[in-house]
Design an enzyme around this catalytic site. Structure first.
Site: not given
Ligand SMILES: *Cc1c(COP(=O)(O)O)cnc(C)c1O
Length: 425
Positions: A142, A237, A265
């Site tokens: 994701y 990512d 995060k």
């Molecule tokens: C949480 C997450 C996102 C999206 O981040 P948001 O702050 O919710 O938009 C993108 N990539 C990864 C790997 C994630 O865990």
């Protein structure tokens, strides 16, 4: 009717599904979401003042435990000086400098307000910098909810994908190739066919959005090699894994150097902060230096940046990650021992402050394997744990998070409850 149920009914009248992010609605586990009133350390309290040991941790940011006094103080102090200026600040430079000092792959970073913005812009930057359109992602990873990343695999191994959300025109994902995680042959095949048109590979270098799935030996190294060979950019990512699995994210653990990194995060410590960065050579393509546009009214917000800086300072304490990883492993191994003693097919895995629980005999390596886990049994486990005051992610396909405040007593309390629960499911 319980207070949580009353709030859920009320929320559902004014907010679609009663929530502002779908997983919170408990659709995959059933039942009523808990409305949280406050959180402290390893605990959250719901609208009925029931206390839970929390392993969601706001989906990753709460690495220091909830409401760490020094992070809260940093936010309070920043807020007094103004909430947002729409002009540059010294604190933004400090946050950029800290990120660059900690992650050797970064020479420059741009701050944004979410992980979605970070990944969306990193993709745009990769396309702008290479002059190519196609991108490669992996099934089950994701990367936020921007259009070209909301895609599921097509019917054939190398067919371009279909939108995984209504409202995304098929043309918007027609440049996104979705491959199987941990399948390097598929990546080589894709580049053999489309190499000259592929701008980048984007990957969760440890996947945390299909439960926890680690890269197979050689997978990340192979991605690096293929990208270098074909002039494509490798995007890690690390929105979830950055400062979560270790002091330098997966790039530190693996030694594989990405061209671009996305973060969010943990770096916001519970406030909205995201970032993307890489070499100055690539970052020079971003406006105002280059032609790739990106902007944000609240980018580098002073209150959010203060929370991020305080968090990054505290997690740099010597031994922080050794302790965090040890506590997380105690939880994962303890759960696996107790489940297996109860005769259940169950496995668990962990890395740094992140863990995966699988109702399956072995730890899965692909999206297909994780999809084959016993979700009905997970749902019974989830609800029984919740009733007993332990808050896991309300889905069998999410990773879990341990904080620095999950001490031995908290882990032991969790394992004692789990032992009882395993006997009943
Ligand atoms: C949480 C997450 C996102 C999206 O981040 P948001 O702050 O919710 O938009 C993108 N990539 C990864 C790997 C994630 O865990």
């Amino acid at each position: 009717m319980s207070r949580n149920a009353q709030l859920f009914e009320r929320a559902s009248r004014s907010i679609p599904g009663g929530v502002n992010s779908p997983v919170r609605a408990f659709r995959s586990v059933g039942g009523t979401p808990r409305f949280i009133k406050r959180a402290q350390g390893p605990y959250v309290w719901d609208a009925e003042d029931k206390q839970y040991i929390d392993y969601v941790g706001s989906w990753g940011p709460a690495i220091l435990g909830h409401s760490h006094p020094e992070v809260v103080r940093a936010v309070q102090e920043a807020a007094v000086n103004g909430l947002s200026f729409g002009a540059p600040t010294e604190a933004e430079i400090e946050l950029a400098e800290v990120l660059i000092a900690r992650l050797p792959s970064l020479e420059q970073v741009r701050l944004v307000s979410s992980g979605t913005e970070a990944t969306m812009t990193a993709i745009r930057l990769a396309r702008g910098a290479t002059g190519r359109n196609k991108i490669v992602k992996f099934e089950g990873c994701y990367h936020g909810h921007s259009d070209s990343l909301l895609v599921k695999a097509g019917s054939g191994l190398l067919t371009f994908g279909n939108p995984s959300s209504a409202g995304v025109p098929p043309e918007f994902v027609s440049h996104t190739l979705t491959l199987e995680y941990n399948n390097l042959d598929a990546v080589r095949e894709a580049f053999a066919q489309h190499g000259a048109d592929i701008a980048c590979i984007i990957v969760e270098p440890i996947a945390g959005n299909m439960n926890l799935i680690k890269p197979a030996a050689g997978f990340l190294e192979g991605l690096r090699e293929v990208c270098t060979q074909h002039g494509a950019l490798l995007i890690f990512d690390e929105v979830m894994t950055g400062f979560r699995v270790g002091p330098q994210g997966v790039q530190g653990l693996s030694g594989v150097k990405p061209d671009l990194t996305t973060l969010a995060k943990v770096i916001g410590g519970g406030m909205p902060v995201g970032a993307f960065g890489g070499s100055a050579e690539i970052m020079k393509h971003i406006a105002p230096l280059g032609g790739v546009y990106q902007a944000g009214t609240l980018s580098g917000n002073p209150v959010a940046v203060a929370a991020g800086l305080a968090t990054l300072r505290l997690i740099a304490a010597p031994g922080f990650y050794d302790k965090l990883a040890a506590q997380t492993a105690k939880l994962a191994q303890g759960l696996q021992e107790r489940a297996r003693a109860a005769g259940l097919p169950f496995s668990a895995d962990s890395v740094g402050g992140m863990f995966g629980l699988y109702f399956s005999d072995k730890v899965p390596a692909t999206f297909a394997e994780v999809s084959a886990c016993d979700t009905a049994r997970f749902n019974r486990f989830f609800h029984a744990m919740l009733d007993h005051g332990v808050h896991f992610a309300p889905s069998a396909f999410e990773a879990g998070f341990v904080s620095a405040t999950h001490d031995d007593a908290v882990i032991q309390a969790t394992l004692d409850i789990a032992e009882k629960v395993f006997a009943t499911i």
